[in-house]
Design an enzyme around this catalytic site. Structure first.
Site, PDB file in Angstrom:
ATOM      1  N   HIS A  35       4.229   6.594  -0.018  1.00 20.75           N
ATOM      2  CA  HIS A  35       3.366   7.629   0.563  1.00 20.75           C
ATOM      3  C   HIS A  35       3.692   8.975  -0.077  1.00 20.75           C
ATOM      4  O   HIS A  35       4.862   9.313  -0.277  1.00 20.75           O
ATOM      5  CB  HIS A  35       3.586   7.694   2.073  1.00 20.75           C
ATOM      6  N   CYS A  64      -3.464   9.388  -0.302  1.00 20.44           N
ATOM      7  CA  CYS A  64      -2.443  10.435  -0.153  1.00 20.44           C
ATOM      8  C   CYS A  64      -2.048  11.040  -1.493  1.00 20.44           C
ATOM      9  O   CYS A  64      -1.707  12.223  -1.578  1.00 20.44           O
ATOM     10  CB  CYS A  64      -1.218   9.885   0.568  1.00 20.44           C
TER      11      CYS A  64
END
Length: 357
Positions: free
Chosen positions: A305, A32
């Site tokens: 994330h 990510c």
């Protein structure tokens, strides 16, 4: 039969998806951080225009620039608007081959990856520029038998767009002797005021540029006194970059523990750098910047994330990129306590001139 229906449904979705520059990126194993960075660079329109220029692409092939070639192919796929997402497998593979520290499934730092990627692209583009310069010199000075392989080439689209310059003035607190120095930067890593719940990006910039005093073991050697003295250091910006990239230093240490600062840093769509510019800069157009991309970090140091929020130049709308998932968001939702990097442009982006768009 079910597989055929799924294939037809997928084909319909691909045909209906017609959003140039709006393309999610599949996650290939905790990637990510890479996807968020790629989305921000994909939204940097002048940078994309240069790399997707047909002449540039031909030169990249001739010069065998592996990183830039793969990156350009990915940019083209993202900008052609043919599908809602694609897989940056080749881009990640090439990056990991030259940056083995990213060749794992561990969480990495998006800001660090961005700097490494820009350096790799700069090195490839330097190779192209040297090749072009050598070719030109061979044609012009063949009779002189001059070696062009050492021709100095330092500037590329990377340095032109992303590099700025800081100016430092040191002042001896004993004799008032002044010394000046400069330093180029690509990203400004800004400290966040501690022990507060919220602040502004201007507060972070003020903290970065505030006058500091070096004392004790940090004292500097004064060339006039011939001794180490207490020294005042004043910092300002001598050359603002075309693209201003701000990194909020959310990760630090508290005692022996590494922690993440969750301070809500408020930022606006425009940023005024006037208070931090060198007095030698007279042109006020240098001071105003427009926000066009944000990297968010959710979670903590080890379990987090990354997502990206980017403004599409063609539609002037903001989109949230959460790996392969893409959704349009209201301008008011761009502000977030999860902001980790902010990308500002000195000039509003125009409609991109991309071949085939």
């Amino acid at each position: 039969m079910e597989n055929k229906k799924q294939c037809r449904s997928s084909a319909v979705r691909q045909q209906r998806w017609n959003r140039p520059g709006v393309c999610g990126l599949d996650n290939s194993g905790n990637s990510c951080y890479l996807n968020a960075v790629l989305q921000c660079l994909c939204s940097t329109v002048p940078f994309v225009e240069h790399l997707l220029n047909q002449d540039t692409r031909k030169e990249l092939v001739r010069s065998k620039c592996r990183v830039a070639e793969v990156f350009v192919r990915l940019l083209e796929e993202m900008w052609m608007g043919r599908s809602s997402s694609c897989a940056p497998v080749e881009a990640r593979s090439v990056l990991c081959s030259i940056l083995p520290q990213f060749d794992n499934d561990s969480q990495q730092d998006a800001q660090e990856l961005l700097l490494f990627l820009l350096n790799a692209l700069h090195d490839d583009l330097i190779r192209v520029a040297k090749r072009q310069k050598c070719s030109s010199m061979r044609q012009q000075r063949r009779a002189q038998n001059r070696n062009c392989a050492t021709a100095a080439v330092e500037s590329t689209i990377v340095t032109h767009m992303f590099e700025g310059q800081l100016s430092y003035m040191t002042l001896c607190m004993h004799c008032d002797h002044q010394a000046h120095s400069t330093q180029t930067f690509t990203v400004l890593s800004l400290p966040i005021p501690t022990d507060i719940i919220k602040c502004s990006i201007q507060d972070c910039l003020s903290l970065f540029f505030e006058q500091t005093t070096l004392s004790g073991g940090e004292q500097m050697l004064c060339s006039v006194c011939g001794l180490r003295r207490e020294t005042a250091v004043l910092t300002c910006m001598d050359k603002p970059p075309e693209i201003l990239m701000l990194h909020l230093k959310r990760f630090g240490c508290k005692g022996k523990n590494q922690v993440k600062l969750r301070t809500n840093v408020f930022f606006s769509a425009t940023l005024d750098l006037t208070p931090f510019l060198s007095s030698s800069i007279e042109n006020t157009s240098y001071s105003s910047y427009c926000l066009y991309a944000v990297v968010n970090h959710i979670g903590n140091l080890n379990m987090g994330h990354y997502t990206a929020l980017c403004q599409n130049t063609l539609t002037q709308t903001w989109h949230c990129f959460d790996d392969s998932a893409v959704r349009e968001v209201e301008d008011s939702l761009v502000q977030s306590p999860n902001a980790y990097m902010l990308l500002y442009s000195r000039e509003p982006f125009q409609k991109p001139k991309i071949h085939g768009l």
